[in-house]
Motif scaffolding. Structure first.
Motif, PDB file in Angstrom:
ATOM      1  N   GLU A  56       0.826  -1.200   0.000  1.00 49.77           N
ATOM      2  CA  GLU A  56       0.000   0.000   0.000  1.00 49.77           C
ATOM      3  C   GLU A  56       0.867   1.260   0.000  1.00 49.77           C
ATOM      4  OE1 GLU A  56      -3.172   0.291  -0.351  1.00 49.77           O
ATOM      5  OE2 GLU A  56      -3.702  -1.842  -0.227  1.00 49.77           O
ATOM      6  N   VAL A  57       1.989   1.218   0.709  1.00 48.19           N
ATOM      7  CA  VAL A  57       2.898   2.361   0.709  1.00 48.19           C
ATOM      8  C   VAL A  57       3.475   2.578  -0.683  1.00 48.19           C
ATOM      9  CG1 VAL A  57       5.094   3.231   1.607  1.00 48.19           C
ATOM     10  CG2 VAL A  57       3.447   2.156   3.151  1.00 48.19           C
ATOM     11  N   ASP A  58       3.838   1.488  -1.379  1.00 45.20           N
ATOM     12  CA  ASP A  58       4.339   1.627  -2.751  1.00 45.20           C
ATOM     13  C   ASP A  58       3.284   2.222  -3.669  1.00 45.20           C
ATOM     14  OD1 ASP A  58       6.743   0.531  -1.972  1.00 45.20           O
ATOM     15  OD2 ASP A  58       6.164  -1.527  -2.513  1.00 45.20           O
ATOM     16  N   TRP A  59       2.029   1.847  -3.455  1.00 46.83           N
ATOM     17  CA  TRP A  59       0.952   2.430  -4.265  1.00 46.83           C
ATOM     18  C   TRP A  59       0.749   3.899  -3.934  1.00 46.83           C
ATOM     19  CZ3 TRP A  59      -4.231   3.821  -2.683  1.00 46.83           C
ATOM     20  CH2 TRP A  59      -5.056   4.167  -3.747  1.00 46.83           C
ATOM     21  N   MET A  60       0.887   4.245  -2.661  1.00 44.77           N
ATOM     22  CA  MET A  60       0.719   5.639  -2.273  1.00 44.77           C
ATOM     23  C   MET A  60       1.836   6.518  -2.823  1.00 44.77           C
ATOM     24  SD  MET A  60      -2.111   5.560  -0.737  1.00 44.77           S
ATOM     25  CE  MET A  60      -2.153   7.263  -0.238  1.00 44.77           C
ATOM     26  N   LYS A  61       3.019   5.965  -3.005  1.00 42.90           N
ATOM     27  CA  LYS A  61       4.106   6.752  -3.614  1.00 42.90           C
ATOM     28  C   LYS A  61       3.718   7.233  -5.001  1.00 42.90           C
ATOM     29  CE  LYS A  61       7.636   3.935  -1.322  1.00 42.90           C
ATOM     30  NZ  LYS A  61       8.736   2.962  -1.559  1.00 42.90           N
ATOM     31  N   LYS A  62       3.049   6.370  -5.761  1.00 34.42           N
ATOM     32  CA  LYS A  62       2.612   6.766  -7.102  1.00 34.42           C
ATOM     33  C   LYS A  62       1.487   7.792  -7.024  1.00 34.42           C
ATOM     34  CE  LYS A  62       3.734   2.128  -8.799  1.00 34.42           C
ATOM     35  NZ  LYS A  62       3.207   0.887  -9.447  1.00 34.42           N
ATOM     36  N   ILE A  63       0.610   7.641  -6.021  1.00 32.75           N
ATOM     37  CA  ILE A  63      -0.493   8.587  -5.875  1.00 32.75           C
ATOM     38  C   ILE A  63       0.037   9.978  -5.553  1.00 32.75           C
ATOM     39  CG2 ILE A  63      -2.483   9.177  -4.423  1.00 32.75           C
ATOM     40  CD1 ILE A  63      -3.112   6.998  -6.391  1.00 32.75           C
ATOM     41  N   TYR A  64       1.065  10.069  -4.728  1.00 35.61           N
ATOM     42  CA  TYR A  64       1.557  11.360  -4.252  1.00 35.61           C
ATOM     43  C   TYR A  64       2.287  12.150  -5.327  1.00 35.61           C
ATOM     44  CZ  TYR A  64       0.572   9.534   0.388  1.00 35.61           C
ATOM     45  OH  TYR A  64      -0.048   9.015   1.487  1.00 35.61           O
ATOM     46  N   ARG A  65       2.629  11.520  -6.434  1.00 35.82           N
ATOM     47  CA  ARG A  65       3.326  12.245  -7.499  1.00 35.82           C
ATOM     48  C   ARG A  65       2.423  13.253  -8.191  1.00 35.82           C
ATOM     49  NH1 ARG A  65       6.468   7.106 -10.342  1.00 35.82           N
ATOM     50  NH2 ARG A  65       7.845   6.629  -8.549  1.00 35.82           N
ATOM     51  N   SER A  66       1.124  13.066  -8.077  1.00 33.76           N
ATOM     52  CA  SER A  66       0.170  13.980  -8.698  1.00 33.76           C
ATOM     53  C   SER A  66      -0.328  14.981  -7.668  1.00 33.76           C
ATOM     54  CB  SER A  66      -1.008  13.202  -9.289  1.00 33.76           C
ATOM     55  OG  SER A  66      -1.997  14.069  -9.785  1.00 33.76           O
ATOM     56  N   SER A  67      -0.590  16.201  -8.120  1.00 34.73           N
ATOM     57  CA  SER A  67      -1.083  17.255  -7.228  1.00 34.73           C
ATOM     58  C   SER A  67      -2.598  17.430  -7.325  1.00 34.73           C
ATOM     59  CB  SER A  67      -0.391  18.587  -7.562  1.00 34.73           C
ATOM     60  OG  SER A  67      -0.623  18.938  -8.912  1.00 34.73           O
ATOM     61  N   ARG A  68      -3.285  16.487  -7.935  1.00 31.98           N
ATOM     62  CA  ARG A  68      -4.747  16.565  -8.033  1.00 31.98           C
ATOM     63  C   ARG A  68      -5.374  16.518  -6.639  1.00 31.98           C
ATOM     64  NH1 ARG A  68      -6.698  11.820 -11.619  1.00 31.98           N
ATOM     65  NH2 ARG A  68      -8.691  12.762 -10.980  1.00 31.98           N
ATOM     66  N   LEU A  69      -6.485  17.204  -6.504  1.00 32.76           N
ATOM     67  CA  LEU A  69      -7.139  17.279  -5.207  1.00 32.76           C
ATOM     68  C   LEU A  69      -7.612  15.910  -4.736  1.00 32.76           C
ATOM     69  CD1 LEU A  69      -8.176  18.975  -2.892  1.00 32.76           C
ATOM     70  CD2 LEU A  69     -10.235  19.437  -4.206  1.00 32.76           C
ATOM     71  N   LYS A  70      -8.092  15.078  -5.666  1.00 31.32           N
ATOM     72  CA  LYS A  70      -8.553  13.749  -5.274  1.00 31.32           C
ATOM     73  C   LYS A  70      -7.414  12.922  -4.699  1.00 31.32           C
ATOM     74  CE  LYS A  70     -11.053   9.694  -6.924  1.00 31.32           C
ATOM     75  NZ  LYS A  70     -11.728   9.034  -8.065  1.00 31.32           N
ATOM     76  N   ASN A  71      -6.228  13.044  -5.286  1.00 30.38           N
ATOM     77  CA  ASN A  71      -5.080  12.314  -4.762  1.00 30.38           C
ATOM     78  C   ASN A  71      -4.676  12.827  -3.379  1.00 30.38           C
ATOM     79  OD1 ASN A  71      -5.100  10.904  -7.121  1.00 30.38           O
ATOM     80  ND2 ASN A  71      -3.279  11.837  -7.986  1.00 30.38           N
ATOM     81  N   LYS A  72      -4.844  14.140  -3.169  1.00 31.10           N
ATOM     82  CA  LYS A  72      -4.571  14.687  -1.842  1.00 31.10           C
ATOM     83  C   LYS A  72      -5.540  14.108  -0.815  1.00 31.10           C
ATOM     84  CE  LYS A  72      -1.213  17.536  -2.861  1.00 31.10           C
ATOM     85  NZ  LYS A  72       0.144  17.393  -2.277  1.00 31.10           N
ATOM     86  N   VAL A  73      -6.794  13.942  -1.224  1.00 28.69           N
ATOM     87  CA  VAL A  73      -7.792  13.356  -0.316  1.00 28.69           C
ATOM     88  C   VAL A  73      -7.439  11.900   0.003  1.00 28.69           C
ATOM     89  CG1 VAL A  73     -10.228  12.746  -0.067  1.00 28.69           C
ATOM     90  CG2 VAL A  73      -9.597  14.923  -1.104  1.00 28.69           C
ATOM     91  N   ILE A  74      -6.975  11.146  -1.003  1.00 31.75           N
ATOM     92  CA  ILE A  74      -6.563   9.764  -0.770  1.00 31.75           C
ATOM     93  C   ILE A  74      -5.365   9.724   0.182  1.00 31.75           C
ATOM     94  CG2 ILE A  74      -5.651   7.692  -1.881  1.00 31.75           C
ATOM     95  CD1 ILE A  74      -7.229   8.417  -4.371  1.00 31.75           C
ATOM     96  N   GLN A  75      -4.469  10.685   0.029  1.00 28.62           N
ATOM     97  CA  GLN A  75      -3.313  10.768   0.925  1.00 28.62           C
ATOM     98  C   GLN A  75      -3.751  10.972   2.373  1.00 28.62           C
ATOM     99  OE1 GLN A  75      -0.940  14.285   0.404  1.00 28.62           O
ATOM    100  NE2 GLN A  75       0.887  13.360   1.259  1.00 28.62           N
ATOM    101  N   VAL A  76      -4.694  11.908   2.572  1.00 29.47           N
ATOM    102  CA  VAL A  76      -5.209  12.151   3.916  1.00 29.47           C
ATOM    103  C   VAL A  76      -5.939  10.914   4.434  1.00 29.47           C
ATOM    104  CG1 VAL A  76      -6.760  13.586   5.277  1.00 29.47           C
ATOM    105  CG2 VAL A  76      -5.357  14.625   3.499  1.00 29.47           C
ATOM    106  N   ALA A  77      -6.700  10.252   3.550  1.00 28.14           N
ATOM    107  CA  ALA A  77      -7.455   9.063   3.964  1.00 28.14           C
ATOM    108  C   ALA A  77      -6.522   7.954   4.439  1.00 28.14           C
ATOM    109  CB  ALA A  77      -8.316   8.582   2.802  1.00 28.14           C
ATOM    110  N   PHE A  78      -5.445   7.744   3.720  1.00 31.09           N
ATOM    111  CA  PHE A  78      -4.491   6.705   4.115  1.00 31.09           C
ATOM    112  C   PHE A  78      -3.853   7.029   5.466  1.00 31.09           C
ATOM    113  CE2 PHE A  78      -0.121   4.967   3.992  1.00 31.09           C
ATOM    114  CZ  PHE A  78      -0.432   3.613   3.917  1.00 31.09           C
ATOM    115  N   THR A  79      -3.465   8.275   5.640  1.00 32.76           N
ATOM    116  CA  THR A  79      -2.832   8.679   6.893  1.00 32.76           C
ATOM    117  C   THR A  79      -3.787   8.557   8.065  1.00 32.76           C
ATOM    118  OG1 THR A  79      -1.486  10.249   5.618  1.00 32.76           O
ATOM    119  CG2 THR A  79      -1.543  10.530   8.003  1.00 32.76           C
ATOM    120  N   GLU A  80      -5.010   9.047   7.893  1.00 37.38           N
ATOM    121  CA  GLU A  80      -5.977   8.995   8.980  1.00 37.38           C
ATOM    122  C   GLU A  80      -6.428   7.562   9.275  1.00 37.38           C
ATOM    123  OE1 GLU A  80      -6.588  11.390  10.830  1.00 37.38           O
ATOM    124  OE2 GLU A  80      -5.901  13.130   9.688  1.00 37.38           O
TER     125      GLU A  80
END
Length: 365
Positions: free
Chosen positions: A235-259
């Protein structure tokens, strides 16, 4: 009182208050190494236990905590290197500020008008001046002052960045850097990435009703992300790919994973200390609403306007009343109207002042 603070709260207190107390003295004296180690020990104990009493409890080594964010740390100051960089500013004054009274005295009494940079350290120098002159080696190792001078002033921050140990960047630097989640959640995720969080492997063996896989699966479903739930490292490897984009939806996924990681850790503590645990639906409700929606709403005021349909779906999915969504929109509209009202009042006052000044000029004429 400090024991009731989260790890992130204690970290902020160390960075803003405790480090500020010793920063002044670090720019005046070369502090003994024993004193610096004792201060760092107090900082370390306060961070991990909430008390300054000596303790051996430390989840992550202090040297790793002091690393830059991209290298897997929290960018705390290493007292030894910071003290050396700060005192080097006094060496800069000796070499470049000949008009200062104390610099003139040093050149006349110790160097006898010789070059202070090439002259050996005088034997009758005080301990303090010997420590200042010993910083010449650090400057020579960095090939002079050129990289640390800006506008005829020495930048201690640049010198500190150069003399501190250089370590490689961690592969998960994007996971913790520029994360919009709550600081306490980011800190717990940071511990999990360092493999120092016991929840990750042991929670599944306790046979509790709150399965971490089900929690993350439901959160992904609410965010309209279709993917199978994998191991934490995957999941961390998948999140690395998600974080490369600055789209708002990806930011929400980033917060969701952390929380989600933080919520699971809280459930681990609840099972361990109180013996009770929330259901999967209750935990998902807390993660999505109290953590993700509220956090992103504060960080991005336009969230409800940009993702209106998705946010409405989230509220309906979690059985929240729709009036909460309307309240958030009305709150944003109220703030906007207040800002416009303040601008209009300032413009009206400016116009009245201009008219008054023009009238006074006509009267004098």
């Amino acid at each position: 009182m400090a024991e009731h603070l989260s790890y992130a709260g204690r970290l902020q207190l160390v960075k803003s208050v405790l480090f500020g107390i010793q920063t002044y003295w670090a720019q005046i004296f070369i502090l003994p190494k024993k004193i610096l180690k004792e201060i760092e020990a107090r900082f370390r104990c306060f961070l991990w236990t909430g008390s300054s009493a000596p303790a051996k409890k430390s989840l992550v080594a202090w040297n790793n905590v002091c690393l830059p964010r991209v290298c897997g740390g929290w960018n705390l100051l290493s007292l030894l290197e910071w003290n050396k960089a700060a005192v080097t500013k006094l060496l800069w004054d000796i070499a470049h500020k000949a008009d200062n009274l104390w610099v003139k005295w040093v050149h006349i009494y110790y160097f006898k008008h010789k070059d202070c940079w090439t002259t050996p350290t005088p034997a009758r120098c005080s301990w303090f001046l010997k420590k200042i002159l010993s910083c010449r080696d650090a400057v020579n190792d960095q090939r002079g002052w050129d990289g640390f001078v800006q506008g005829n002033k020495l930048k201690i921050k640049k010198l500190y960045a150069a003399i501190r140990p250089q370590v490689p960047k961690v592969p998960w630097k994007r996971v913790t850097c520029h994360n919009l989640a709550t600081p306490k959640s980011v800190f717990i995720l940071w511990l999990a990435l360092w493999n120092r969080l016991v929840t990750k492997d042991r929670l599944l063996q306790w046979h509790i009703s709150c399965d971490p896989r089900k929690v993350w699966s439901k959160v992904l479903g609410i965010l309209h992300v279709s993917k199978p739930v994998q191991q934490f490292s995957d999941e961390v490897d998948w999140m690395k790919k998600i974080y490369r984009s600055s789209r708002l939806k990806n930011k929400v996924i980033q917060v969701a994973f952390t929380e989600t990681v933080y919520g699971i850790w809280i459930q681990r503590n609840a099972v361990l200390f109180t013996g009770c645990c929330k259901s999967v639906d209750a935990l998902v409700r807390d993660i999505v609403f109290h953590s993700i929606i509220c956090r992103v709403l504060v960080a991005r005021l336009a969230l409800f306007f940009m993702l209106g349909s998705d946010c409405a779906f989230i509220f309906l999915k979690l059985r929240f009343s729709l009036h909460l969504y309307c309240i958030a929109v009305l709150f944003l509209l109220t703030v906007s109207l207040c800002c416009l009202l303040v601008v209009a009042v300032c413009f009206a006052v400016s116009a009245v002042l201009v008219l008054c000044s023009a009238g006074c000029a006509v009267v004098h004429c």
